[in-house]
Design an enzyme around this catalytic site. Structure first.
Site, PDB file in Angstrom:
ATOM      1  N   ARG A  16      22.450  37.342   7.666  1.00  0.00           N
ATOM      2  CA  ARG A  16      21.106  37.134   8.512  1.00  0.00           C
ATOM      3  C   ARG A  16      21.272  35.961   9.203  1.00  0.00           C
ATOM      4  O   ARG A  16      22.325  35.141   9.138  1.00  0.00           O
ATOM      5  CB  ARG A  16      20.149  36.806   7.320  1.00  0.00           C
ATOM      6  CG  ARG A  16      20.458  36.307   6.106  1.00  0.00           C
ATOM      7  CD  ARG A  16      20.833  34.834   6.048  1.00  0.00           C
ATOM      8  NE  ARG A  16      19.727  33.834   7.074  1.00  0.00           N
ATOM      9  CZ  ARG A  16      20.266  32.741   7.635  1.00  0.00           C
ATOM     10  NH1 ARG A  16      21.217  32.335   7.424  1.00  0.00           N
ATOM     11  NH2 ARG A  16      19.217  32.293   8.179  1.00  0.00           N
ATOM     12  N   ARG A  71      15.915  45.299  12.020  1.00  0.00           N
ATOM     13  CA  ARG A  71      15.390  44.131  12.164  1.00  0.00           C
ATOM     14  C   ARG A  71      14.878  44.049  13.477  1.00  0.00           C
ATOM     15  O   ARG A  71      15.506  43.756  14.360  1.00  0.00           O
ATOM     16  CB  ARG A  71      16.130  42.801  11.503  1.00  0.00           C
ATOM     17  CG  ARG A  71      16.402  42.892  10.067  1.00  0.00           C
ATOM     18  CD  ARG A  71      16.858  41.533   9.640  1.00  0.00           C
ATOM     19  NE  ARG A  71      15.553  40.793   9.277  1.00  0.00           N
ATOM     20  CZ  ARG A  71      15.920  39.272   8.840  1.00  0.00           C
ATOM     21  NH1 ARG A  71      17.139  38.969   9.135  1.00  0.00           N
ATOM     22  NH2 ARG A  71      14.790  38.677   8.535  1.00  0.00           N
ATOM     23  N   ASP A  83      14.722  32.824  16.963  1.00  0.00           N
ATOM     24  CA  ASP A  83      15.097  34.350  16.743  1.00  0.00           C
ATOM     25  C   ASP A  83      14.837  34.931  18.072  1.00  0.00           C
ATOM     26  O   ASP A  83      15.509  35.963  18.378  1.00  0.00           O
ATOM     27  CB  ASP A  83      14.139  35.036  15.653  1.00  0.00           C
ATOM     28  CG  ASP A  83      14.951  34.887  14.136  1.00  0.00           C
ATOM     29  OD1 ASP A  83      14.576  33.669  13.511  1.00  0.00           O
ATOM     30  OD2 ASP A  83      15.814  35.554  13.814  1.00  0.00           O
TER      31      ASP A  83
HETATM   32  O1  MRU Z   1      15.330  36.091   8.106  1.00  0.00           O
HETATM   33  P1  MRU Z   1      16.437  35.228   8.474  1.00  0.00           P
HETATM   34  O2  MRU Z   1      17.146  34.467   7.361  1.00  0.00           O
HETATM   35  O3  MRU Z   1      17.410  36.061   9.327  1.00  0.00           O
HETATM   36  O4  MRU Z   1      15.723  34.235   9.816  1.00  0.00           O
HETATM   37  C1  MRU Z   1      16.737  33.167  10.241  1.00  0.00           C
HETATM   38  C2  MRU Z   1      16.099  32.403  10.918  1.00  0.00           C
HETATM   39  O5  MRU Z   1      14.938  32.428  11.019  1.00  0.00           O
HETATM   40  C3  MRU Z   1      16.843  31.262  11.913  1.00  0.00           C
HETATM   41  O6  MRU Z   1      16.125  30.099  11.967  1.00  0.00           O
HETATM   42  C4  MRU Z   1      17.079  31.830  13.276  1.00  0.00           C
HETATM   43  O7  MRU Z   1      17.750  33.162  13.088  1.00  0.00           O
HETATM   44  C5  MRU Z   1      18.300  31.081  13.788  1.00  0.00           C
HETATM   45  S1  MRU Z   1      19.727  31.027  13.259  1.00  0.00           S
HETATM   46  C6  MRU Z   1      20.528  30.569  14.222  1.00  0.00           C
END
Ligand code: MRU
Length: 347
Positions: free
Chosen positions: A47, A90, A238
């Site tokens: 993730r 996702r 993201d």
């Molecule tokens: O659901 P996740 O754990 O994939 O969410 C991750 C985040 O929101 C992070 O802050 C984002 O992807 C940046 S990672 C460098």
């Protein structure tokens, strides 16, 4: 030094550090089928936006790795099928779509080669993307470190570190570089319910690296800011759209509102592969909604009535007005973001 490898390629397999089992167990999954990558992304074993992009790229390599080298039609079909299936895992992180685009480009460019050589070209591209991500994160680190005071007390959310990227981190990369440059860095990590990426991953990663890190629950952030314990907030992203609105882990928006109220700078660190200049405003970002059981349960234990209704958006959108600066590998962007983003993307 934090030297756990989030993702790597070894002898025809993708090795993934299973992030669902951290920090209790260090388990490396050896994945030989792209559907294993699809599942790992869906289940958050891998993730973080850049790491998802890299898993997607390696997934494309896996999809063709064992295809018979005389079956050209089957080869192309398999690669395209994998790209389409991975895209459905996702929806929010731009990096995954960006990485798949790079893989598709390499596939098209090399179509006339023997299949053995196309496989190698795809593998080289996935590995190049990983090294490229590390380089970008180091530059983000260098650009962002300058923004922090010599005694930085930084609040962060979720995990935007080595675990979430090719191996250095965006938001946490900034903290790493600041420390390398002699600044004193103390970190408050929000636990980040429902899946506890802050508690499980950020504190683990920062402790391994010898940081001074303090865990707080998400509901403590306002009070910690009011007590003047924090002089900067830094998070990852993201997806960042044309006007500077930022999608990041649920809870980020609330922290940005709190930071503005307490007059604390709010920084977002991300590589340009996270930017989506074709989407004008944050309302148009596809936001993932996840299973209600992630909220009803905590660490597998039921913490609410089994049949209670749940709303579980995995991300929120922070309006650009609440963001002090966006830290990229090509420099720090300031408002008006619609102008600075466009200039940087074109440069
Ligand atoms: O659901 P996740 O754990 O994939 O969410 C991750 C985040 O929101 C992070 O802050 C984002 O992807 C940046 S990672 C460098």
């Amino acid at each position: 030094m934090f030297d756990y490898q989030t993702i790597s390629w070894q002898n025809g397999k993708v090795l993934l550090l299973d992030q669902q089992q951290l920090p209790n167990e260090l388990v490396a999954l050896a994945i030989s089928d792209y559907r294993g990558i699809v599942k790992s992304i869906q289940e958050l074993k891998v993730r973080g936006a850049p790491a998802i992009g890299l898993a997607a790229a390696y997934g494309v390599v896996l999809s063709v790795w064992n295809v018979d080298e005389s079956d050209r039609a089957g080869f192309i079909e398999k690669a395209n099928q994998a790209i389409e299936e991975i895209k459905k895992t996702r929806p929010t992180a731009k990096n995954m779509f960006w990485a798949l685009e790079q893989m598709r480009r390499v596939l098209s460019k090399n179509l006339s080669l023997p299949l053995r050589d196309i496989k190698q070209a795809l593998l080289r591209e996935a590995q190049r993307l990983q090294q490229d991500d590390i380089d970008r994160c180091r530059r983000i680190g260098a650009n962002g470190a300058e923004l922090l005071p010599n005694r930085a007390n930084v609040l962060t959310h979720c995990n935007a570190g080595a675990l979430a990227t090719g191996g250095y981190g965006t938001a946490l990369g900034v903290l790493r570089t600041a420390r390398e440059r002699g600044k004193k860095v103390c970190v408050y990590a929000c636990e980040t319910r429902p899946l506890l990426q802050g508690a499980r991953l950020t504190t683990f990663e920062l402790l391994e690296d010898g940081f001074d890190v303090t865990l707080i629950t998400d509901s403590m952030a306002a009070f910690v800011m009011a007590e003047a314990k924090v002089n900067a907030v830094i998070v990852g992203a993201d997806r960042i759209v044309a006007n500077g609105d930022v999608a990041n882990k649920i809870g980020t928006y609330g922290l940005a509102v709190l930071a503005q109220y307490h007059k604390i700078p709010f920084y977002v660190a991300a590589p340009l592969s996270t930017f989506d200049p074709d989407t004008p405003v944050g309302d148009q970002i596809p936001l993932e909604e996840r299973d209600g059981d992630e909220v009803r349960r905590c660490g597998g234990q039921l913490v609410a009535p089994e049949d209670v209704a749940v709303y579980n958006p995995a991300f929120d959108v922070t309006p650009h007005q609440l963001i002090t600066a966006l830290v990229t590998e090509k420099g720090v962007l300031y408002p008006p973001f619609s102008k600075s983003i466009l200039e940087k993307i074109k440069s």
